[in-house]
Design a protein around this motif. Structure first.
Motif, PDB file in Angstrom:
ATOM      1  N   MET A   1      17.495   4.991 -11.554  1.00  0.00           N
ATOM      2  CA  MET A   1      18.832   4.964 -10.950  1.00  0.00           C
ATOM      3  C   MET A   1      19.663   6.138 -11.446  1.00  0.00           C
ATOM      4  O   MET A   1      20.357   6.800 -10.659  1.00  0.00           O
ATOM      5  N   PHE A   2      19.607   6.390 -12.745  1.00  0.00           N
ATOM      6  CA  PHE A   2      20.353   7.523 -13.297  1.00  0.00           C
ATOM      7  C   PHE A   2      19.818   8.846 -12.748  1.00  0.00           C
ATOM      8  O   PHE A   2      20.589   9.784 -12.503  1.00  0.00           O
ATOM      9  N   ARG A   3      18.522   8.921 -12.549  1.00  0.00           N
ATOM     10  CA  ARG A   3      17.919  10.155 -12.022  1.00  0.00           C
ATOM     11  C   ARG A   3      18.466  10.458 -10.625  1.00  0.00           C
ATOM     12  O   ARG A   3      18.853  11.604 -10.336  1.00  0.00           O
ATOM     13  N   ILE A   4      18.509   9.458  -9.778  1.00  0.00           N
ATOM     14  CA  ILE A   4      19.021   9.656  -8.426  1.00  0.00           C
ATOM     15  C   ILE A   4      20.528   9.914  -8.446  1.00  0.00           C
ATOM     16  O   ILE A   4      21.038  10.799  -7.745  1.00  0.00           O
ATOM     17  N   ALA A   5      21.254   9.147  -9.270  1.00  0.00           N
ATOM     18  CA  ALA A   5      22.707   9.318  -9.342  1.00  0.00           C
ATOM     19  C   ALA A   5      23.082  10.705  -9.832  1.00  0.00           C
ATOM     20  O   ALA A   5      23.983  11.352  -9.293  1.00  0.00           O
ATOM     21  N   ALA A   6      22.390  11.188 -10.872  1.00  0.00           N
ATOM     22  CA  ALA A   6      22.719  12.494 -11.447  1.00  0.00           C
ATOM     23  C   ALA A   6      22.393  13.631 -10.488  1.00  0.00           C
ATOM     24  O   ALA A   6      23.079  14.653 -10.462  1.00  0.00           O
ATOM     25  N   SER A   7      21.348  13.470  -9.692  1.00  0.00           N
ATOM     26  CA  SER A   7      20.917  14.536  -8.781  1.00  0.00           C
ATOM     27  C   SER A   7      21.628  14.482  -7.439  1.00  0.00           C
ATOM     28  O   SER A   7      21.687  15.482  -6.716  1.00  0.00           O
TER      29      SER A   7
ATOM     30  N   VAL B   1      28.863   7.913 -15.043  1.00  0.00           N
ATOM     31  CA  VAL B   1      29.948   8.131 -14.080  1.00  0.00           C
ATOM     32  C   VAL B   1      29.390   8.456 -12.703  1.00  0.00           C
ATOM     33  O   VAL B   1      29.967   8.082 -11.675  1.00  0.00           O
ATOM     34  N   ARG B   2      28.243   9.126 -12.657  1.00  0.00           N
ATOM     35  CA  ARG B   2      27.632   9.410 -11.361  1.00  0.00           C
ATOM     36  C   ARG B   2      27.109   8.128 -10.711  1.00  0.00           C
ATOM     37  O   ARG B   2      27.196   7.960  -9.490  1.00  0.00           O
ATOM     38  N   ALA B   3      26.574   7.224 -11.523  1.00  0.00           N
ATOM     39  CA  ALA B   3      26.124   5.938 -10.978  1.00  0.00           C
ATOM     40  C   ALA B   3      27.317   5.150 -10.443  1.00  0.00           C
ATOM     41  O   ALA B   3      27.258   4.560  -9.351  1.00  0.00           O
ATOM     42  N   ALA B   4      28.418   5.138 -11.197  1.00  0.00           N
ATOM     43  CA  ALA B   4      29.619   4.436 -10.743  1.00  0.00           C
ATOM     44  C   ALA B   4      30.149   5.050  -9.455  1.00  0.00           C
ATOM     45  O   ALA B   4      30.540   4.338  -8.523  1.00  0.00           O
ATOM     46  N   ARG B   5      30.148   6.366  -9.394  1.00  0.00           N
ATOM     47  CA  ARG B   5      30.638   7.036  -8.188  1.00  0.00           C
ATOM     48  C   ARG B   5      29.762   6.693  -6.983  1.00  0.00           C
ATOM     49  O   ARG B   5      30.266   6.474  -5.880  1.00  0.00           O
ATOM     50  N   ARG B   6      28.463   6.630  -7.202  1.00  0.00           N
ATOM     51  CA  ARG B   6      27.558   6.279  -6.113  1.00  0.00           C
ATOM     52  C   ARG B   6      27.796   4.847  -5.639  1.00  0.00           C
ATOM     53  O   ARG B   6      27.586   4.525  -4.461  1.00  0.00           O
ATOM     54  N   ALA B   7      28.250   3.979  -6.552  1.00  0.00           N
ATOM     55  CA  ALA B   7      28.483   2.570  -6.215  1.00  0.00           C
ATOM     56  C   ALA B   7      29.829   2.338  -5.537  1.00  0.00           C
ATOM     57  O   ALA B   7      30.099   1.212  -5.113  1.00  0.00           O
ATOM     58  N   MET B   8      30.674   3.365  -5.422  1.00  0.00           N
ATOM     59  CA  MET B   8      32.020   3.162  -4.899  1.00  0.00           C
ATOM     60  C   MET B   8      32.027   2.659  -3.461  1.00  0.00           C
ATOM     61  O   MET B   8      32.974   2.006  -3.032  1.00  0.00           O
TER      62      MET B   8
ATOM     63  N   GLY C   1      16.870   0.821  -5.129  1.00  0.00           N
ATOM     64  CA  GLY C   1      18.198   0.897  -4.521  1.00  0.00           C
ATOM     65  C   GLY C   1      18.856  -0.466  -4.403  1.00  0.00           C
ATOM     66  O   GLY C   1      20.063  -0.610  -4.638  1.00  0.00           O
ATOM     67  N   ARG C   2      18.054  -1.486  -4.055  1.00  0.00           N
ATOM     68  CA  ARG C   2      18.588  -2.842  -3.957  1.00  0.00           C
ATOM     69  C   ARG C   2      19.040  -3.349  -5.318  1.00  0.00           C
ATOM     70  O   ARG C   2      20.115  -3.959  -5.438  1.00  0.00           O
ATOM     71  N   HIS C   3      18.258  -3.049  -6.366  1.00  0.00           N
ATOM     72  CA  HIS C   3      18.648  -3.455  -7.715  1.00  0.00           C
ATOM     73  C   HIS C   3      19.899  -2.705  -8.176  1.00  0.00           C
ATOM     74  O   HIS C   3      20.735  -3.265  -8.887  1.00  0.00           O
ATOM     75  N   PHE C   4      20.022  -1.450  -7.767  1.00  0.00           N
ATOM     76  CA  PHE C   4      21.225  -0.673  -8.101  1.00  0.00           C
ATOM     77  C   PHE C   4      22.466  -1.354  -7.530  1.00  0.00           C
ATOM     78  O   PHE C   4      23.490  -1.502  -8.216  1.00  0.00           O
ATOM     79  N   ARG C   5      22.377  -1.765  -6.277  1.00  0.00           N
ATOM     80  CA  ARG C   5      23.518  -2.419  -5.632  1.00  0.00           C
ATOM     81  C   ARG C   5      23.796  -3.780  -6.278  1.00  0.00           C
ATOM     82  O   ARG C   5      24.970  -4.174  -6.421  1.00  0.00           O
ATOM     83  N   ARG C   6      22.746  -4.472  -6.667  1.00  0.00           N
ATOM     84  CA  ARG C   6      22.927  -5.761  -7.350  1.00  0.00           C
ATOM     85  C   ARG C   6      23.678  -5.568  -8.656  1.00  0.00           C
ATOM     86  O   ARG C   6      24.622  -6.316  -8.967  1.00  0.00           O
ATOM     87  N   LEU C   7      23.293  -4.550  -9.426  1.00  0.00           N
ATOM     88  CA  LEU C   7      23.967  -4.289 -10.700  1.00  0.00           C
ATOM     89  C   LEU C   7      25.406  -3.834 -10.477  1.00  0.00           C
ATOM     90  O   LEU C   7      26.299  -4.120 -11.291  1.00  0.00           O
ATOM     91  N   ALA C   8      25.639  -3.126  -9.375  1.00  0.00           N
ATOM     92  CA  ALA C   8      27.015  -2.713  -9.053  1.00  0.00           C
ATOM     93  C   ALA C   8      27.894  -3.939  -8.828  1.00  0.00           C
ATOM     94  O   ALA C   8      29.017  -4.026  -9.338  1.00  0.00           O
ATOM     95  N   ARG C   9      27.389  -4.892  -8.056  1.00  0.00           N
ATOM     96  CA  ARG C   9      28.169  -6.104  -7.769  1.00  0.00           C
ATOM     97  C   ARG C   9      28.374  -6.942  -9.027  1.00  0.00           C
ATOM     98  O   ARG C   9      29.386  -7.646  -9.150  1.00  0.00           O
TER      99      ARG C   9
END
Length: 208
Positions: free
Chosen positions: A60-66, A120-127, A84-92
């Motif tokens: 997740m960090f790899r995709i968010a940072a890039s 911060v890139r992961a958070a921004r992607r989750a916005m 990606g689904r797990h990323f969204r789950r963790l965001a919620r």
């Protein structure tokens, strides 16, 4: 507080900063330990634990940072759709904003500071999922790199409410003497009022 002081506090507050970029690299043991303690808090009692959590979050960090799309994720990290689904789950569940808040703490541990850019890139992607509330939280924390756009474009409820409070105080103080109301000062506050109203939130500001 005067209008000029409000602008100065907003523009030069020592707590407000952009996070320097850092090339992605897998988390060290210490960095993973710093993330894991927050992960355990948010997933507690919310379903099954994340399988291969460290590897998945590294992906997740790899995709968010890039800034790349999920389908660019190498297969070593799992199926892109699943990650990606797990990323969204963790965001919620609140993980990304919890980590942003932890980074904003002056006492944040060095390993967490080291991966602040990834966070911060992961958070921004989750916005796109989290919306205006998370953007306002990032601004109040001073973590500007977690915001989906520059602060000037966003509605800023915190400062909007502060300006309304000051304006209400001025009106109340001159209720019995309305002709003595400082018109010039009130006009300055009205300009700030319009500025902090910003623009309506739009999902296109957030990354896919």
């Amino acid at each position: 507080m005067t209008p000029s002081e409000a602008r100065r506090r907003l523009a030069t507050g020592s707590h407000r900063r952009f996070t320097p970029k850092r090339p992605w690299a897998p988390m060290t043991d210490a960095e993973w330990a710093a993330v894991e303690r927050h992960l355990k808090v948010v997933v507690q009692g919310q379903g099954r634990p994340l399988k291969d959590a460290r590897q998945r979050i590294d992906g997740m960090f790899r995709i968010a940072a890039s800034g790349q799309p999920w389908h660019a994720l190498p297969p070593d990290y799992g199926k892109p759709d699943t990650v990606g689904r797990h990323f969204r789950r963790l965001a919620r569940m609140g993980l990304w904003m919890r980590l942003v808040g932890a980074c904003a703490d002056r006492a944040a541990p060095a390993p967490l500071r080291a991966i602040e850019f990834f966070i911060v890139r992961a958070a921004r992607r989750a916005m796109r999922l989290l919306g205006m509330g998370a953007a306002v939280m990032a601004e109040k924390l001073g973590m500007l790199s977690a915001m989906p756009v520059l602060p000037v474009y966003l509605t800023r409820p915190y400062w909007f409410a502060e300006v309304e409070r000051v304006m209400a105080g001025l009106l109340e103080a001159h209720r019995d003497r309305p002709l003595r109301l400082p018109i010039g000062e009130m006009k300055a506050w009205l300009r700030l009022h319009r500025f902090f109203a910003g623009k309506p939130w739009h999902r296109r500001w957030a990354e896919p």
